[in-house]
Design an enzyme around this catalytic site. Structure first.
Site, PDB file in Angstrom:
ATOM      1  N   THR A   1     -10.718  -5.851  12.948  1.00  0.00           N
ATOM      2  CA  THR A   1     -11.947  -6.114  12.203  1.00  0.00           C
ATOM      3  C   THR A   1     -11.755  -5.658  10.754  1.00  0.00           C
ATOM      4  OG1 THR A   1     -13.001  -3.969  12.631  1.00  0.00           O
ATOM      5  CG2 THR A   1     -13.277  -5.698  14.301  1.00  0.00           C
ATOM      6  N   GLY A   2     -12.533  -6.238   9.858  1.00  0.00           N
ATOM      7  CA  GLY A   2     -12.367  -5.929   8.439  1.00  0.00           C
ATOM      8  C   GLY A   2     -11.025  -6.396   7.916  1.00  0.00           C
ATOM      9  N   ALA A   3     -10.609  -7.597   8.345  1.00  0.00           N
ATOM     10  CA  ALA A   3      -9.248  -8.073   8.056  1.00  0.00           C
ATOM     11  C   ALA A   3      -9.116  -8.797   6.724  1.00  0.00           C
ATOM     12  CB  ALA A   3      -8.787  -9.004   9.185  1.00  0.00           C
ATOM     13  N   SER A   4     -10.198  -8.938   5.966  1.00  0.00           N
ATOM     14  CA  SER A   4     -10.147  -9.762   4.759  1.00  0.00           C
ATOM     15  C   SER A   4      -9.744  -9.007   3.505  1.00  0.00           C
ATOM     16  CB  SER A   4     -11.512 -10.431   4.533  1.00  0.00           C
ATOM     17  OG  SER A   4     -12.529  -9.456   4.357  1.00  0.00           O
TER      18      SER A   4
ATOM     19  N   GLY B   1      -7.937  -4.905   1.875  1.00  0.00           N
ATOM     20  CA  GLY B   1      -7.537  -3.522   2.051  1.00  0.00           C
ATOM     21  C   GLY B   1      -6.688  -3.239   3.271  1.00  0.00           C
ATOM     22  N   ILE B   2      -7.062  -2.191   3.999  1.00  0.00           N
ATOM     23  CA  ILE B   2      -6.294  -1.729   5.150  1.00  0.00           C
ATOM     24  C   ILE B   2      -6.175  -2.808   6.217  1.00  0.00           C
ATOM     25  CG2 ILE B   2      -6.325  -0.103   7.084  1.00  0.00           C
ATOM     26  CD1 ILE B   2      -7.629   1.928   5.135  1.00  0.00           C
ATOM     27  N   GLY B   3      -7.278  -3.479   6.530  1.00  0.00           N
ATOM     28  CA  GLY B   3      -7.240  -4.512   7.563  1.00  0.00           C
ATOM     29  C   GLY B   3      -6.314  -5.650   7.199  1.00  0.00           C
TER      30      GLY B   3
ATOM     31  N   SER C   1     -11.707   8.713   8.864  1.00  0.00           N
ATOM     32  CA  SER C   1     -11.372   9.142   7.510  1.00  0.00           C
ATOM     33  C   SER C   1     -11.112  10.637   7.544  1.00  0.00           C
ATOM     34  CB  SER C   1     -12.532   8.835   6.561  1.00  0.00           C
ATOM     35  OG  SER C   1     -12.334   9.421   5.285  1.00  0.00           O
TER      36      SER C   1
ATOM     37  N   TYR D   1     -21.486   7.930   3.713  1.00  0.00           N
ATOM     38  CA  TYR D   1     -20.204   7.461   4.242  1.00  0.00           C
ATOM     39  C   TYR D   1     -19.540   8.583   5.033  1.00  0.00           C
ATOM     40  CZ  TYR D   1     -15.408   5.713   4.399  1.00  0.00           C
ATOM     41  OH  TYR D   1     -14.164   5.306   4.816  1.00  0.00           O
TER      42      TYR D   1
END
Length: 425
Positions: A16-19, A21-23, A145, A158
């Site tokens: 998830t969050g693949a679009s 940064g880290i993903g 984190s 956050y």
């Protein structure tokens, strides 16, 4: 039951969050290793482009446009993964959003939305993965984190969400161990990572956010994630600087508070003016295939601490080195009285000077604000890049210096749609 994880080339991995940064980096590295991929995020154009890129390289990949804050969307990710590949072996809960500013100025709607994504999205993903992997085995990898243990000033909500992520992950792990389920549950705890994270955050400050030094390359986190997909890990702290912060939290908490107030907070603000309620990724997809962000200093391309952590034989050396590093940071900060100038420019100047010059009274200005970045023992690495593009190396795809136009999605926050700041439709 001993958890047996497959090699990457035999795995189907959900990210998830693949679009961005880290993903994004994790997806590209997993594809190179031969894994099949299910890529999820809110930004359809970026996902389509990434999927085509990876398929052209011979990787089998599909994408699912999904908002992890909605449980129905997360269920659809799992369903489409099983329809396409029959099963999946590793689920990476990476999607996350942030807010910068004083918590007393932030709207409750914004705070709730952050938790819907960072915490509940991760819970939904973990439960879907647990149901599927309970009898066949596999890995659940949750990206927390260093702020799961330490709170960063001006990133309070956050930090709170990442504390919650750690509590949930630890509880899920022990419950699965208690029933002898063949599932590895890992918490990844990155320090500051040079991604578009600060630029995609909801910002209540008058300056564009940036990471305080030091910041590490997203590849360091991707390496930890993919290592945990093949070899069970309890938790992996990425970046030696994160270990220093945790050490200060445990042994010198008052000193850490002073450091946050007088050094960390000023370094969180860039020189670029910003305005409240600009477009961000809090409510809308903002990923545009950018790996790197706006970090102005020298990005640490590797973390020797993390590499050693993933090698059990090096644990004793890690413990010894960490003790020396924490002692050094406490000593340096104490001598300066906690009165740094908060400027990253001072960091780069001091870092570029010979050791004997950095000890001079003139070079000592701003020392406390940059101790974490420069203290010996944090990470014995050679900086190979400066900022997002690197110093003396050509920009690569997804690594160009991020600007507001580069990394922000076309849609503004719901707060910009003719409603009061932070309101929801």
């Amino acid at each position: 039951m001993k958890t047996k994880l497959k090699k990457l080339s035999d795995q189907t991995i959900v990210i998830t969050g693949a679009s961005s940064g880290i993903g994004l980096v994790t997806a590209r590295q997993a594809a190179k290793a031969g894994a099949k991929l299910v890529l999820a995020a809110r930004s359809e154009q970026a996902l389509r482009q990434l999927t085509q890129e990876l398929n052209n390289q011979g990787c089998e990949a599909i994408y699912v446009v999904a908002d992890v804050s909605k449980q129905a969307d997360v269920k659809r990710i799992a369903r489409e993964a099983k329809q396409k590949f029959g099963s999946f072996d590793t689920w990476v809960n990476n999607a996350g959003v942030s807010i910068y500013g004083k918590v007393v100025n932030e709207s409750i709607d914004d705070m709730r939305q952050l938790f819907e994504t960072n915490f509940w999205g991760l819970v939904y993903g973990s439960l879907e993965a647990t149901e599927h992997l309970r009898h066949r085995g596999g890995a659940i990898i949750n990206v927390g984190s260093v702020l799961s243990d330490v709170t960063a000033i001006l990133q309070t909500m956050y930090s709170a969400s990442k504390h919650a992520v750690k509590g949930f992950t630890d509880g899920l792990r022990t419950e699965l161990e208690m029933e002898d389920a063949p599932i590895s549950v890992t918490l990844i705890q990155p320090a500051a990572i040079d991604t578009p994270y600060p630029l995609n955050a909801k910002n209540y400050m008058d300056k564009v956010p940036q990471h305080a030094p030091p910041a590490y390359a997203p590849e360091t986190v991707a390496d930890a994630i993919l290592s945990s997909a093949t070899s069970p890990q309890r938790n992996v702290l990425v970046g030696g600087a994160g270990k220093l912060f945790k050490g200060m939290e445990q042994w010198t908490p008052a000193l850490l508070d002073k450091f946050m107030e007088e050094a960390f907070a000023p370094m969180t603000k860039s020189d670029e003016a910003d305005h409240r309620n600009r477009p961000s990724g809090l409510y809308e997809g903002a990923g545009q295939l950018q790996e790197r962000g706006n970090y102005p200093g020298r990005t640490r391309e590797i973390s020797t601490y993390t590499k050693a952590k993933l090698n059990p034989a090096a644990t004793a050396a890690i413990v010894a080195g960490t003790g020396l590093a924490v002692a050094a940071i406490v000593s340096a900060f104490s001598k300066d009285g906690g009165k740094g100038n908060g400027s990253d420019k001072g960091h780069k100047k001091a870092a570029d000077q010979p050791a004997d010059q950095s000890k001079s009274p003139k070079a000592a200005t701003g020392q406390s604000s940059t101790t974490v970045a420069t203290v010996a023992g944090a990470d014995n690495v050679q900086d190979t890049g400066k900022g997002a593009n690197g110093d003396g190396r050509a920009p690569r795809a997804g690594s160009a210096k991020a600007t507001p136009d580069d990394v922000r999605g076309p849609g503004a926050d719901k707060a910009n749609s003719g409603k009061q700041p932070g309101s929801k439709s």
